[in-house]
Design an enzyme around this catalytic site. Structure first.
Site, PDB file in Angstrom:
ATOM      1  N   LYS A  79       0.833  -1.201   0.000  1.00 23.01           N
ATOM      2  CA  LYS A  79       0.000   0.000   0.000  1.00 23.01           C
ATOM      3  C   LYS A  79       0.868   1.251   0.000  1.00 23.01           C
ATOM      4  CE  LYS A  79      -3.788   1.958   2.818  1.00 23.01           C
ATOM      5  NZ  LYS A  79      -4.664   1.671   3.982  1.00 23.01           N
ATOM      6  N   SER A 154      -9.197   2.606   3.324  1.00 23.56           N
ATOM      7  CA  SER A 154      -8.192   3.268   2.502  1.00 23.56           C
ATOM      8  C   SER A 154      -7.300   2.299   1.721  1.00 23.56           C
ATOM      9  CB  SER A 154      -7.301   4.155   3.393  1.00 23.56           C
ATOM     10  OG  SER A 154      -6.592   3.395   4.352  1.00 23.56           O
ATOM     11  N   SER A 178      -9.958   0.174   7.304  1.00 24.11           N
ATOM     12  CA  SER A 178      -9.393   0.329   5.966  1.00 24.11           C
ATOM     13  C   SER A 178      -8.969  -0.959   5.278  1.00 24.11           C
ATOM     14  CB  SER A 178      -8.195   1.283   6.012  1.00 24.11           C
ATOM     15  OG  SER A 178      -8.622   2.593   6.299  1.00 24.11           O
TER      16      SER A 178
END
Length: 469
Positions: A79, A154, A178
């Site tokens: 990520k 996210s 997330s």
């Protein structure tokens, strides 16, 4: 015909060890799919094609030399909130569009040690603050099940990549849901581990302990294996989880036994209305748990709406933690500026009082929940929402909409308990709807064992969106 992207992480790792598949061929397969499909789902911010090819060649030589590592030659993207040395790291922000990381985050170092290959950095919203992945550095992350709808956030790019077959699994992180949010809307399995299970270091502070890295996968056993690889601590970590008995992968092969499951679909936000599709997923999961012999009973949640303002204080404070040069402040998105303005207005006593109130709530609430082995809830209050749904209104209303979309998830970031999204349900229109299971502190093993049992009873890994083929 079986393609490389049809194989699970464990299947790819076994095929590499058995010299049935080359890490080079696997990397090239995914890089080709990324080149053709990634922008359609907004999966990646940066693709590290040359690095992936170099790492794949190194892994191939290691295999031929008889070297071993749990994930030798398996591609796992990271990520874009996490640093990978010498790789562009934007944090999902135009203010950092040209930033190159100067070190590896600890979890990235653990993934390196396991032999993984980096395909690239997956898409994330600015600083990981929103529950949807739309920024100014990459296309919006879209659920591959309906390209008009958001992949959540996210870790939206990570989930979009795995669901579209652009990676066999992915690293994600979860500070308010997330990992669980995007895995719910993308039809995947995801684990938010216990606080302190995975190091936040060496740069990102773990002051309040809301956020943690974790795995995003198609199968429970892949997630368990990735959690084994990612788990670990380093000097300076403020939180450390008690080590499990055995490995998490071993837990996936154990029968969970008869568990006591408490369930509630009452959101701790009174204005939130749980959509019928989300309730249907919750009820179907309850019935399946009962069919499997577990004791399922309704409970009253100890988490009350009065806690939300305290959580918002922490969230706004966290929005200020990323230092932005003054001449780049105007590059920030409206929601980020709104949250940073709120955060900068918070005084030290207000922050401490918010933390104290949340800790008191955890101390009084956990003993009630600890009567149960597992807590079942909807993961989200709504099905996947259209891209642009949150940004079509101003920042304040945007934040309210996010709260109504995700009223269940952030509680477990406050408590530090492990929680998973299980993709058991699809709507008549083909949209995935997940359910959330939360466990006792430090007890990811029970969640993994139960999730593996659910997966065996109602398999989901064979289900793919149209873009898969």
């Amino acid at each position: 015909m079986t393609h490389i992207h049809d194989l699970s992480v464990r299947e790819q790792a076994a095929a590499i060890r058995g010299r049935e598949l080359s890490p080079v061929d696997i990397a090239e397969h995914y890089l080709d799919r990324i080149d053709r499909l990634a922008d359609r789902v907004g999966a990646y911010v940066t693709v590290t094609a040359d690095l992936a090819r170099d790492q794949a060649k190194t892994a191939e030589r290691a295999v031929m030399a008889g070297e071993e590592a749990p994930l030798l030659g398996v591609p796992i993207p990271v990520k874009d909130l996490n640093m990978v040395k010498d790789v562009r790291t934007t944090l999902g922000s135009a203010a950092f569009a040209d930033f190159t990381a100067f070190t590896d985050d600890n979890v990235v170092a653990f993934l390196r040690q396991a032999g993984t290959i980096l395909l690239g950095k997956t898409n994330t919203p600015e600083f990981g603050l929103p529950c949807y992945t739309e920024n100014d550095v990459a296309p919006p992350a879209r659920t591959p099940w309906d390209l008009e709808r958001s992949a959540g956030g996210s870790s939206g790019g990570a989930a979009a990549a795995v669901a579209a077959g652009l990676a066999p699994a992915a690293h994600g992180s979860d500070g308010g849901g997330s990992i669980r949010i995007p895995t719910s809307v993308c039809g995947l399995f995801g684990i938010k581990p216990t606080r302190g299970r995975i190091s936040q270091g060496p740069i990102v502070p773990d002051l309040v302990g809301l956020s943690t890295s974790g795995p995003i996968t198609r199968t429970v056993r892949d997630a368990a294996l990735l959690l084994d690889v990612m788990a670990g601590n380093a000097p300076g970590d403020m939180y450390r989880a008690a080590p499990p008995e055995g490995t998490f992968l071993e837990a996936a092969d154990r029968a969970p036994g008869r568990l006591r499951v408490g369930r509630t679909a009452v959101p701790p936000v009174s204005a939130a209305q749980v959509h019928p599709d989300c309730l249907a997923a919750y009820e179907a999961a309850s019935e399946l748990l009962a069919e499997l012999g577990h004791e399922v009973e309704d409970i009253d949640t100890p988490w009350k709406e009065e806690l939300m303002p305290h959580f918002e204080v922490l969230w706004a404070s966290m929005a200020t933690m990323t230092p932005v040069p003054p001449d780049r402040e105007e590059r920030l998105r409206p929601l980020t500026r709104y949250l940073r303005e709120r955060g900068n207005a918070i005084t030290a006593p207000q922050l401490l009082r918010a933390q104290a109130a949340l800790q008191l709530a955890v101390r009084t609430g956990l003993p009630r929940l600890d009567q149960y082995d597992v807590i079942l809830q909807p993961t989200l209050a709504l099905p996947p929402v259209p891209v642009g749904y949150f940004d079509e209104v101003g920042p304040e209303e945007n934040f309210v909409r996010q709260t109504l979309f995700t009223p269940f998830t952030s509680v477990y970031n406050v408590t530090g308990q492990p929680a998973v999204n299980v993709p058991l349900h699809w709507t008549d229109g083909g949209l995935p709807i997940g359910v959330m299971l939360a466990g006792r502190m430090g007890d990811e093993a029970t969640l993994i064992a139960l999730s593996a049992q659910l997966e065996e009873a109602r398999p989901w890994a064979h289900r793919h969106p149209p873009i898969w083929d």
